[in-house]
Enzyme design. Structure first.
Site, PDB file in Angstrom:
ATOM      1  N   HIS A  29      -6.251  -3.022 -11.095  1.00  0.00           N
ATOM      2  CA  HIS A  29      -6.720  -2.686  -9.739  1.00  0.00           C
ATOM      3  C   HIS A  29      -8.245  -2.627  -9.765  1.00  0.00           C
ATOM      4  O   HIS A  29      -8.826  -2.027 -10.661  1.00  0.00           O
ATOM      5  CB  HIS A  29      -6.139  -1.314  -9.383  1.00  0.00           C
ATOM      6  CG  HIS A  29      -6.504  -0.795  -8.042  1.00  0.00           C
ATOM      7  ND1 HIS A  29      -7.241   0.374  -7.871  1.00  0.00           N
ATOM      8  CD2 HIS A  29      -6.236  -1.243  -6.799  1.00  0.00           C
ATOM      9  CE1 HIS A  29      -7.375   0.607  -6.576  1.00  0.00           C
ATOM     10  NE2 HIS A  29      -6.782  -0.356  -5.902  1.00  0.00           N
TER      11      HIS A  29
ATOM     12  N   HIS B 242       0.806  -1.221   0.000  1.00  0.00           N
ATOM     13  CA  HIS B 242       0.000   0.000   0.000  1.00  0.00           C
ATOM     14  C   HIS B 242       0.843   1.277   0.000  1.00  0.00           C
ATOM     15  O   HIS B 242       0.374   2.325   0.441  1.00  0.00           O
ATOM     16  CB  HIS B 242      -0.932   0.011   1.220  1.00  0.00           C
ATOM     17  CG  HIS B 242      -2.371   0.127   0.862  1.00  0.00           C
ATOM     18  ND1 HIS B 242      -3.188   1.103   1.366  1.00  0.00           N
ATOM     19  CD2 HIS B 242      -3.155  -0.600   0.028  1.00  0.00           C
ATOM     20  CE1 HIS B 242      -4.410   0.964   0.877  1.00  0.00           C
ATOM     21  NE2 HIS B 242      -4.413  -0.061   0.065  1.00  0.00           N
TER      22      HIS B 242
END
Ligand SMILES: [Mg+2]
Length: 387
Positions: free
Chosen positions: A298, A198
């Site tokens: 994504h 992340h």
């Protein structure tokens, strides 16, 4: 054929708002749907769609590339994630209209199918200190991983790494290994486990996490640092043996260019709701193909985005695997007329014309806009931590 109107429908799905874009035409019953969701910037995207709509009303929706050029180039300030999310949603809706007009699924319009199935991966979440450091929480990860395997998935992703200080210690590394170890023990060696950092780690810490986790064979290592400095990503990629994946925060082919030219990753992860839509993700994929780099889009957003990604995946040679969100809200499939059919972790070619699903506006109206959940994080000393 002419565009007669462009509007948005915002659906609050707990931690994020889904922004659905509706493009109407002068042909009876022919409308297109797209998705432009962008967390914590929802009202900005809705405004950007309104600004761009003024350029398109009255134009022929089938001239998709021409309209993309108008949207991108005819307002002086180009790019940025808000504008590009708005363009992405409209571009998807134009593809939906054109494929419906021809009576074919979208993948037929963008090259036809290059594969017979799409492999999906499940996202188990994690990434909080509690999830990583707490034994009970590690057990719940084992249960979630077992559920994914029971549901037929052969690949899953976890945020095995907690929020990490710029230079953290052995405790953080040790617990990341413990969490990943619990999941590996649960699913065995035949299931691929991806680790998403992340962008919350510095290159120095990402390299240490990679060395610690490598014996547990992560399939790829996602966003090992923030994406603004591509050379930093390259530094990590050269230092570790796990393939690096990145790209969910990058928009347009111009931002992907440097990542590809410097070979900063093995897998790109454009988001079809931000990068510039179907038109742009196909170009980004083709650029990546020339570097032998794969694409794993994504996809944590709404159900429409998932279907667009499925259509893209069927027609894209260097597509690798598709992320899917299953755990946001229990009514996820109620706002569309045909829920995604995942069989044993795989999806088969859609058959309906267009993107393949319609938004149920009555159901959507039951979940109006709410501000996104606050998600602000700090290190123990009070300084700001990355998300
Ligand atoms: Mg990610």
């Amino acid at each position: 054929m002419k565009i007669t109107g462009i509007s948005t429908i915002v659906v609050n799905a707990k931690m994020r708002n889904w922004v659905f874009v509706k493009v109407e035409t002068d042909q009876p019953g022919l409308i297109g749907w797209g998705e432009a969701s962008l967390e914590w910037k929802t009202r900005a995207v809705v405004g950007a769609v309104q600004d761009i709509a003024e350029l398109l009303v009255g134009e022929d929706p089938r001239r998709i590339e021409h309209l993309w050029q108008i949207m991108y180039r005819q307002q002086f300030f180009k790019g940025g994630v808000v504008t590009m999310s708005a363009i992405s949603g409209i571009d998807q809706a134009l593809h939906d209209i054109k494929a419906k007009d021809y009576g074919v699924p979208l993948y037929e319009l963008i090259g036809g199918h290059v594969r017979d199935t799409i492999r999906m991966y499940d996202h188990l979440g994690g990434g909080t200190s509690e999830a990583v450091y707490n034994a009970a929480s590690r057990e719940s990860f084992a249960e979630k991983a077992q559920q994914s395997v029971n549901d037929g998935f052969t690949a899953l992703k976890i945020l095995a790494v907690p929020r990490t200080e710029p230079l953290d210690g052995a405790k953080a590394l040790h617990h990341a290994v413990e969490l990943m170890g619990v999941v590996r023990d649960t699913v065995g060696d035949d299931v691929d486990i991806m680790v998403d950092l992340h962008g919350r780690t510095t290159p120095a810490m990402a390299i240490q996490y990679a060395q610690a986790l490598a014996p547990l064979r992560p399939w790829f290592f996602e966003e090992p640092c923030q994406p603004e400095n591509v050379d930093a990503m390259v530094e990590v990629a050269r230092a570790i043996t796990i393939p690096v994946a990145t790209g969910e925060r990058l928009v347009t082919r111009w931002q992907f260019r440097e990542i590809l030219e410097k070979r900063a990753c093995a897998v790109i992860q454009p988001d079809v709701c931000h990068c510039g839509g179907v038109s742009e993700i196909k170009k980004i994929a083709a650029m990546a193909e020339t570097y032998y780099i794969s694409m794993a889009p994504h996809n944590p957003l709404g159900p429409l985005a998932t279907m667009v990604n499925i259509q893209v995946g069927f027609s894209t040679p260097n597509f690798l695997i598709q992320e899917v969100m299953r755990s946001d809200v229990p009514w996820r499939n109620d706002v569309v007329d045909d829920p995604l059919d995942i069989r044993n972790g795989y999806v088969y070619p859609p058959t309906r014309p267009g993107i393949g699903i319609e938004i149920d506006e009555v159901e959507a109206a039951k979940h109006p806009y709410l501000p996104e959940d606050e998600a602000r994080y700090f290190h123990p000393d009070g300084s700001v931590a990355d998300w």
